[in-house]
Scaffold this active site. Structure first.
Site, PDB file in Angstrom:
ATOM      1  N   GLU A 234      -4.007   0.483  -8.953  1.00 53.12           N
ATOM      2  CA  GLU A 234      -3.804  -0.598  -9.926  1.00 53.12           C
ATOM      3  C   GLU A 234      -3.848  -1.883  -9.122  1.00 53.12           C
ATOM      4  O   GLU A 234      -2.870  -2.254  -8.477  1.00 53.12           O
ATOM      5  CB  GLU A 234      -2.445  -0.438 -10.623  1.00 53.12           C
ATOM      6  CG  GLU A 234      -2.291   0.831 -11.442  1.00 53.12           C
ATOM      7  CD  GLU A 234      -3.170   0.847 -12.681  1.00 53.12           C
ATOM      8  OE1 GLU A 234      -3.569  -0.238 -13.137  1.00 53.12           O
ATOM      9  OE2 GLU A 234      -3.481   1.947 -13.167  1.00 53.12           O
ATOM     10  N   CYS A 268      -0.754  -9.849 -12.189  1.00 50.93           N
ATOM     11  CA  CYS A 268      -2.134  -9.354 -12.079  1.00 50.93           C
ATOM     12  C   CYS A 268      -2.898  -9.652 -13.351  1.00 50.93           C
ATOM     13  O   CYS A 268      -4.119  -9.792 -13.331  1.00 50.93           O
ATOM     14  CB  CYS A 268      -2.130  -7.863 -11.789  1.00 50.93           C
ATOM     15  SG  CYS A 268      -1.226  -6.917 -13.011  1.00 50.93           S
TER      16      CYS A 268
HETATM   17  P1  NAD Z   1      -0.147  -5.811  -1.338  1.00 50.01           P
HETATM   18  O1  NAD Z   1      -1.433  -5.119  -1.497  1.00 50.01           O
HETATM   19  O2  NAD Z   1       0.024  -6.719  -0.199  1.00 50.01           O
HETATM   20  O3  NAD Z   1       1.033  -4.737  -1.222  1.00 50.01           O
HETATM   21  C1  NAD Z   1       1.256  -3.779  -2.222  1.00 50.01           C
HETATM   22  C2  NAD Z   1       2.107  -2.668  -1.630  1.00 50.01           C
HETATM   23  O4  NAD Z   1       1.330  -1.975  -0.667  1.00 50.01           O
HETATM   24  C3  NAD Z   1       3.350  -3.164  -0.888  1.00 50.01           C
HETATM   25  O5  NAD Z   1       4.390  -2.252  -1.080  1.00 50.01           O
HETATM   26  C4  NAD Z   1       2.909  -3.143   0.551  1.00 50.01           C
HETATM   27  O6  NAD Z   1       3.967  -3.037   1.440  1.00 50.01           O
HETATM   28  C5  NAD Z   1       2.038  -1.891   0.554  1.00 50.01           C
HETATM   29  N1  NAD Z   1       1.070  -1.811   1.637  1.00 50.01           N
HETATM   30  C6  NAD Z   1       0.316  -2.792   2.151  1.00 50.01           C
HETATM   31  N2  NAD Z   1      -0.475  -2.304   3.137  1.00 50.01           N
HETATM   32  C7  NAD Z   1      -0.209  -0.976   3.232  1.00 50.01           C
HETATM   33  C8  NAD Z   1      -0.693   0.075   4.054  1.00 50.01           C
HETATM   34  N3  NAD Z   1      -1.602  -0.139   4.988  1.00 50.01           N
HETATM   35  N4  NAD Z   1      -0.195   1.318   3.870  1.00 50.01           N
HETATM   36  C9  NAD Z   1       0.743   1.565   2.932  1.00 50.01           C
HETATM   37  N5  NAD Z   1       1.241   0.594   2.128  1.00 50.01           N
HETATM   38  C10 NAD Z   1       0.777  -0.653   2.267  1.00 50.01           C
HETATM   39  O7  NAD Z   1       0.147  -6.524  -2.719  1.00 50.01           O
HETATM   40  P2  NAD Z   1       1.362  -7.482  -3.056  1.00 50.01           P
HETATM   41  O8  NAD Z   1       1.110  -8.778  -2.376  1.00 50.01           O
HETATM   42  O9  NAD Z   1       2.652  -6.783  -2.835  1.00 50.01           O
HETATM   43  O10 NAD Z   1       1.188  -7.635  -4.643  1.00 50.01           O
HETATM   44  C11 NAD Z   1       0.295  -8.494  -5.219  1.00 50.01           C
HETATM   45  C12 NAD Z   1      -1.000  -7.777  -5.556  1.00 50.01           C
HETATM   46  O11 NAD Z   1      -0.756  -6.685  -6.408  1.00 50.01           O
HETATM   47  C13 NAD Z   1      -1.944  -8.682  -6.317  1.00 50.01           C
HETATM   48  O12 NAD Z   1      -3.254  -8.468  -5.872  1.00 50.01           O
HETATM   49  C14 NAD Z   1      -1.789  -8.227  -7.749  1.00 50.01           C
HETATM   50  O13 NAD Z   1      -2.874  -8.506  -8.594  1.00 50.01           O
HETATM   51  C15 NAD Z   1      -1.614  -6.764  -7.552  1.00 50.01           C
HETATM   52  N6  NAD Z   1      -0.981  -6.215  -8.736  1.00 50.01           N
HETATM   53  C16 NAD Z   1      -1.694  -5.385  -9.536  1.00 50.01           C
HETATM   54  C17 NAD Z   1      -1.120  -4.887 -10.701  1.00 50.01           C
HETATM   55  C18 NAD Z   1      -1.848  -3.954 -11.623  1.00 50.01           C
HETATM   56  O14 NAD Z   1      -1.170  -3.305 -12.400  1.00 50.01           O
HETATM   57  N7  NAD Z   1      -3.155  -3.867 -11.590  1.00 50.01           N
HETATM   58  C19 NAD Z   1       0.184  -5.276 -11.033  1.00 50.01           C
HETATM   59  C20 NAD Z   1       0.858  -6.144 -10.196  1.00 50.01           C
HETATM   60  C21 NAD Z   1       0.278  -6.597  -9.046  1.00 50.01           C
END
Ligand code: NAD
Length: 510
Positions: A234, A268
């Site tokens: 997502e 998002c």
């Molecule tokens: P992010 O991708 O930086 O992190 C998301 C999660 O992944 C966090 O828990 C982070 O610690 C983890 N993570 C990052 N790198 C990782 C790795 N190498 N291995 C394992 N885990 C890892 O995103 P963010 O900054 O926390 O959130 C914002 C993003 O999320 C935006 O792009 C937003 O659009 C998206 N988002 C999508 C939805 C949806 O439902 N489509 C909803 C909310 C947010």
């Protein structure tokens, strides 16, 4: 392992420090989750619903406490914490209380006449131990909804929150413990993704469910590929809003104000690209400018603030860089454009185009970027000219036009004459197209996403032989040919001619 500092981004208040887990601890937590799965997967759907109802009861009894704690961690307003974090979780539990049994119980499926004597079923079995990774922007709803869904489907969960929402995760852990929710079904893993990300996947969960950025989605997909672990992603969005000249412009401007600025733009499904038909462009601009001037931003202690601050520690720079790049290419700021600490002012940008990052990359800030269009085809082209495809919003009083345009927009959801409402009904699927993700959840789709959907065919097994088994002989082959014609030909004569052969085959006569 590094410590994680928890702070209130609005006030800088120190909320504590937590030590990240090391590899040994992660391994032992996975072992616990696997051990728990042995018994938990055999619980009934109703028993799992009863577990999850404990969470609902606790949340309802502690609403204001949870609102305050989430606001503290994320800098969001009280109303947003209540409406956009807590309500969806309660709504999800209520939906599954009512519908999970029907969705997950085994189903009898029609069996074709050629398979007479057999019975067809679908079983929905748990996948196993699932890894759920969540972002910081709506940590409560975007963690608890997949967790609850996975649990109702009979899985055990390893849950990793975002570093910037560690305090919210501690609150969720407290809710599970204090509500009496069964131990070891959901395990909280704390730590920096740069330190524990690999280990979480090396432990080979049976499924990964990530909500996060496109960048992280690609990393996780690559790592999961090593063990072919199924994934649901997502990811981000750059949602378009198309306002046609026959729309209710006052309502559209009000919706655009809220839909772009909610959670300080850190959603998002926020409206990040606004396309207005030229005849109503000036009218729309005047109305949205007047709205934005009235938006009340700040640290919310009483429940009377509209928008809070930026939560993500790296986010301010991303927003500033995108605005600067757009200005360098000719964009004009009508209002806002600056940050005071973590509070980024609500901003309106005009004279924008698709050469600018602000119209191509996720901004995740309170920026309303507005562009003019002439025709329906142009609006559709602009909306689809994106690597993202999460949600879209279409505005017109002409229902036929709304439906026609909805079919042509490439996205996971569409709200007509509203913003974000396609995700308001929990029974509807939620997920993205293109780089906005892979998979769907919410409603039945969520329970199926966390299930092994198993095809089962039953028969009594009294006959010694089936016709399609060996030996193959010339006359048997002819019977097959006639039967095929009888079943698939459009000609009545073929159907009639093949009937006696088909009967013989059904009876498995040699
Ligand atoms: P992010 O991708 O930086 O992190 C998301 C999660 O992944 C966090 O828990 C982070 O610690 C983890 N993570 C990052 N790198 C990782 C790795 N190498 N291995 C394992 N885990 C890892 O995103 P963010 O900054 O926390 O959130 C914002 C993003 O999320 C935006 O792009 C937003 O659009 C998206 N988002 C999508 C939805 C949806 O439902 N489509 C909803 C909310 C947010």
């Amino acid at each position: 392992m590094s410590n994680i500092k928890m702070i209130n981004p609005a006030t800088n208040e120190n909320l504590g420090i937590i030590e990240g887990f090391d590899k040994k601890k992660i391994k032992s937590e996975y072992e616990k989750a696997r051990k728990k799965l042995i018994t938990f997967k055999n619980t009934t759907i109703q028993e799992r619903i009863n577990e999850v109802k404990k969470i609902k009861k606790y949340i309802v009894e502690n609403l204001e406490y949870i609102v305050d704690e989430l606001s503290k961690d994320l800098g969001k307003t009280k109303s947003e914490a209540l409406l956009m974090e807590i309500f969806p979780v309660l709504d999800c539990i209520k939906y599954y209380e009512k519908n999970a049994y029907d969705i997950l119980r085994y189903k009898k499926i029609k069996t074709p006449i050629a398979l007479i004597g057999k019975k067809s079923y679908i079983f929905y079995n748990p996948v196993g131990v699932v890894l759920i990774i969540s972002p910081w922007n709506f940590p409560f709803t975007l963690s608890l909804i997949p967790i609850i869904t996975a649990v109702i489907a009979g899985n055990t969960v390893i849950y990793k929150p975002a570093e910037d929402a560690t305090y919210s995760a501690k609150i969720m852990e407290k809710i599970l413990i204090e509500s009496g929710f069964e131990k070891d079904v959901v395990t909280f893993i704390y730590g920096k993704s740069s330190e524990i990300g690999d280990e979480l996947i090396e432990e080979k969960p049976d499924k990964i469910f990530l909500t996060g950025s496109v960048k992280t989605g690609k990393i996780i997909m690559e790592k999961a590929a090593k063990y072919l672990i199924p994934i649901d992603l997502e990811l981000g969005g750059k949602d378009p809003m198309i306002v046609f000249e026959d729309a209710n412009i006052t309502r559209a401007a009000n919706a655009a104000t809220w839909g772009s600025l909610l959670n300080c733009g850190q959603a998002c499904v926020a409206l990040e690209r606004i396309y207005i038909q030229e005849k109503v462009y000036d009218d729309f601009l005047n109305r949205i400018l007047s709205n934005v001037k009235k938006v009340n931003q700040g640290w919310d202690t009483k429940g009377d603030v509209d928008i809070g601050c930026i939560t993500g520690s790296n986010q301010i720079k991303i927003i500033e860089d995108q605005i600067k790049e757009a200005q360098d290419k000719g964009a004009k700021i009508l209002i806002g454009g600056k940050a005071k600490g973590m509070f980024f002012e609500p901003t309106i940008l005009v004279n924008v185009d698709h050469s600018m990052e602000i119209m191509r990359e996720e901004t995740f800030g309170p920026v309303i970027s507005i562009m003019k269009f002439k025709t329906e085809d142009e609006a559709i082209h602009l909306a689809n000219d994106s690597n993202y495809g999460l949600n879209a919003s279409i505005w017109t009083k002409d229902k036929e036009k709304a439906m026609r345009v909805s079919k042509k927009i490439i996205s996971g959801g569409i709200a007509i004459n509203n913003a974000l409402t396609s995700s308001a009904n929990f029974a509807l699927p939620f997920g993205g197209t293109k780089q906005s993700g892979i998979g769907r959840y919410h409603g039945p789709y969520g329970l199926w996403a966390f299930s092994n959907i198993k095809a089962v065919m039953y028969e009594k097994g009294l006959k010694d032989q089936d016709i399609q088994w060996y030996p193959f002989r010339k006359d048997k082959y002819k019977r097959f040919l006639s039967t095929f014609k009888s079943i698939f030909s459009e000609r009545l004569i073929d159907k009639i001619k093949g009937l006696p052969y088909m009967i013989k085959i059904i009876r498995s006569e040699k």
